[in-house]
Write a protein that holds these residues in place. Structure first.
Motif, PDB file in Angstrom:
ATOM      1  N   MET A   1       0.851  -1.209   0.000  1.00  0.00           N
ATOM      2  CA  MET A   1       0.000   0.000   0.000  1.00  0.00           C
ATOM      3  C   MET A   1       0.881   1.252   0.000  1.00  0.00           C
ATOM      4  SD  MET A   1      -2.815   1.300   2.804  1.00  0.00           S
ATOM      5  CE  MET A   1      -1.758   1.925   4.059  1.00  0.00           C
ATOM      6  N   SER A   3       0.925   5.737  -0.218  1.00  0.00           N
ATOM      7  CA  SER A   3       0.100   6.914   0.066  1.00  0.00           C
ATOM      8  C   SER A   3       0.186   7.860  -1.112  1.00  0.00           C
ATOM      9  CB  SER A   3       0.617   7.636   1.308  1.00  0.00           C
ATOM     10  OG  SER A   3       0.250   6.919   2.437  1.00  0.00           O
ATOM     11  N   LEU A  22      -8.072   3.693  -4.411  1.00  0.00           N
ATOM     12  CA  LEU A  22      -8.532   3.014  -3.189  1.00  0.00           C
ATOM     13  C   LEU A  22      -8.743   1.523  -3.481  1.00  0.00           C
ATOM     14  CD1 LEU A  22     -11.041   5.735  -1.887  1.00  0.00           C
ATOM     15  CD2 LEU A  22      -8.866   5.078  -0.814  1.00  0.00           C
ATOM     16  N   HIS A  26      -4.408   1.519  -2.196  1.00  0.00           N
ATOM     17  CA  HIS A  26      -3.621   2.646  -1.699  1.00  0.00           C
ATOM     18  C   HIS A  26      -4.411   3.491  -0.698  1.00  0.00           C
ATOM     19  CE1 HIS A  26      -0.622   1.657  -4.600  1.00  0.00           C
ATOM     20  NE2 HIS A  26      -1.376   1.937  -5.645  1.00  0.00           N
ATOM     21  N   ARG A  27      -3.662   4.333   0.006  1.00  0.00           N
ATOM     22  CA  ARG A  27      -4.284   5.365   0.835  1.00  0.00           C
ATOM     23  C   ARG A  27      -4.310   6.631  -0.022  1.00  0.00           C
ATOM     24  NH1 ARG A  27      -0.950   8.606   4.172  1.00  0.00           N
ATOM     25  NH2 ARG A  27      -2.278  10.072   5.274  1.00  0.00           N
ATOM     26  N   SER A  50     -16.170   7.574  -2.033  1.00  0.00           N
ATOM     27  CA  SER A  50     -14.825   7.636  -1.456  1.00  0.00           C
ATOM     28  C   SER A  50     -14.842   8.207  -0.036  1.00  0.00           C
ATOM     29  CB  SER A  50     -13.910   8.489  -2.336  1.00  0.00           C
ATOM     30  OG  SER A  50     -13.834   7.927  -3.621  1.00  0.00           O
ATOM     31  N   HIS A  53     -14.763   5.922   2.764  1.00  0.00           N
ATOM     32  CA  HIS A  53     -13.705   4.896   2.752  1.00  0.00           C
ATOM     33  C   HIS A  53     -12.654   5.210   3.824  1.00  0.00           C
ATOM     34  CE1 HIS A  53     -10.660   2.148   1.394  1.00  0.00           C
ATOM     35  NE2 HIS A  53     -11.512   1.648   0.509  1.00  0.00           N
ATOM     36  N   PRO A  54     -12.256   4.213   4.630  1.00  0.00           N
ATOM     37  CA  PRO A  54     -11.316   4.491   5.724  1.00  0.00           C
ATOM     38  C   PRO A  54      -9.919   4.922   5.257  1.00  0.00           C
ATOM     39  CG  PRO A  54     -11.783   2.113   5.546  1.00  0.00           C
ATOM     40  CD  PRO A  54     -12.735   2.822   4.627  1.00  0.00           C
ATOM     41  N   ARG A  55      -9.582   4.634   4.011  1.00  0.00           N
ATOM     42  CA  ARG A  55      -8.239   5.032   3.546  1.00  0.00           C
ATOM     43  C   ARG A  55      -8.264   6.344   2.754  1.00  0.00           C
ATOM     44  NH1 ARG A  55      -7.090   1.395   0.115  1.00  0.00           N
ATOM     45  NH2 ARG A  55      -8.357  -0.390   0.707  1.00  0.00           N
ATOM     46  N   SER A  57      -8.876  10.616   2.833  1.00  0.00           N
ATOM     47  CA  SER A  57      -9.133  11.852   3.585  1.00  0.00           C
ATOM     48  C   SER A  57      -9.203  13.011   2.605  1.00  0.00           C
ATOM     49  CB  SER A  57      -8.051  12.101   4.637  1.00  0.00           C
ATOM     50  OG  SER A  57      -6.798  12.299   4.016  1.00  0.00           O
ATOM     51  N   ASP A  77       1.603  13.017   7.540  1.00  0.00           N
ATOM     52  CA  ASP A  77       1.929  11.606   7.237  1.00  0.00           C
ATOM     53  C   ASP A  77       2.712  11.516   5.926  1.00  0.00           C
ATOM     54  OD1 ASP A  77      -0.054  11.775   9.061  1.00  0.00           O
ATOM     55  OD2 ASP A  77      -1.546  10.653   7.930  1.00  0.00           O
TER      56      ASP A  77
END
Ligand code: NAD
Length: 337
Positions: A1, A3, A22, A26-27, A50, A53-55, A57, A77
């Motif tokens: 994965m 970012s 996603l 990937h994040r 999207s 989706h937890p990944r 932001s 991050d």
């Protein structure tokens, strides 16, 4: 994965790309300023899946606001690759509002590059455009053509400047860069200022379709999920390679004349088109035609969607949109922020 930071994540191409990245595991850190070029409600709807989706932001911020604003708005991050799609897009409006286009697309891109330098991020996918080829006579268009005097609209000039900026940061700071020149992307969520979107709405309203010029202009229409597949392959390439600067065409390798396109749109909607011939619009090129061999060799890119299937997907999507997607024109001399 990995970012991936996607600028312009709420737009037509960006929202499809976000979903694909996603799905690829990937994040995704998304940036958008929800510019009112067309109704921002539609951009929020583009992101509906999207957002849960937890990944994923979402960060509502404007690239024009500069380095400090980006540092404040974005999480600390690690980011592996930046996909830079955010731009004022469109040829015609750029002729009317050149300063706004250059400020958004050149200064905004410079702020993003400075933010990447500040954060030590060294991998960039940059969305350029077939418009940089202007009316180059030799076809199909190859990435190694000399384009220094080719641009015929402020939008094209802003995209070629973007490529020059990414070359500069590659030279100065060793940024790995993939510039991708997109060719007339269409499909579900397409911007309302683009031809296919306008034509379907006019046909449904029983109105004639404006034909700029004699109808012989042609575009290398590319279905959005094919473009997105090319971007996803580009991200993988960036993750696996270092020390390069490359420019590729992400087109379809088949220019379709305007009258043929209108007939195909009429068929998809089930209405016989009425035509209204008008003079060519300032800044519009005659033909776009991509040589895609480099993208095939480098990424394994191979667009799959036929025009009729792609138009069908667009027509089905538009039927489900609750209100018409309207274009909000820029107010004259609008402020940059
Ligand atoms: P779009 O307008 O739907 O998406 C662009 C997004 O970027 C919008 O959601 C907008 O709000 C955002 N944005 C614009 N300026 C910003 C800023 N300063 N800060 C933060 N966000 C900002 O357009 P699209 O059709 O999805 O195009 C995406 C990219 O692909 C653009 O760079 C465009 O120039 C390029 N491109 C598109 C096509 C096409 O046919 N759609 C063809 C060639 C190139």
């Amino acid at each position: 994965m990995a970012s991936i930071l996607v600028t312009g994540c709420a737009g037509f191409i960006g929202s499809h790309l976000t979903e694909r990245l996603l799905r690829d595991g990937h994040r995704v850190v998304g940036i958008d300023n929800f510019a009112p070029f067309y109704n921002p409600d539609h951009k929020r709807r583009n992101l509906a899946t999207s957002l849960s989706h937890p990944r994923f932001s979402l960060h509502e911020t404007d690239l024009r606001h500069g380095l400090d604003a980006l540092v404040d708005a974005l999480p600390a991050d690690p980011i592996d690759v930046v996909v830079h799609l955010a731009a004022k897009a469109g040829v015609g409006p750029s002729v009317k509002e050149p300063v706004a286009y250059l400020e958004n697309n050149i200064i905004g891109t410079t702020h993003l590059l400075e933010w990447m330098r500040h954060r030590g991020i060294v991998k960039l996918f940059f969305a350029s455009s077939s418009s940089v080829y202007g009316n180059t006579r030799e076809q199909p268009f190859r990435e190694d053509m000399n384009l220094l005097s080719a641009c015929i609209s402020p939008y094209a000039a802003s995209k070629l400047s973007g490529e020059q900026l990414t070359a500069t940061y590659h030279h100065l700071y060793g940024l790995d860069v993939l510039n991708a020149r997109f060719f007339t992307v269409y499909g579900p969520r397409q911007r309302p200022d683009l031809a296919i979107h306008k034509f379907v709405r006019l046909l449904r309203a029983g109105k004639p379709i404006p034909v700029f010029g004699d109808g012989s202009t042609a575009r290398d229409y590319t279905f959005v999920l094919d473009t997105v597949d090319g971007i996803s392959r580009g991200v993988d390439y960036l993750l696996r390679h270092t020390g390069f600067y490359e420019t590729i065409n992400l087109g379809n390798n088949r220019p379709i004349p305007l009258l043929e396109l209108i007939a195909a749109v009429g068929q998809a909607v089930g209405v016989e088109p009425q035509l209204a011939f008008q003079p060519m619009q300032a800044g519009d090129v005659d033909v776009t035609y991509a040589d895609i061999r480099k993208a095939q060799e480098l990424l394994g890119y191979s667009p799959q969607t036929s025009l009729s299937d792609g138009l069908q997907a667009f027509v089905e999507w538009l039927a489900e949109v609750p209100q018409p997607v309207s274009v909000t024109p820029y107010p004259p001399h609008s402020s940059a922020r």
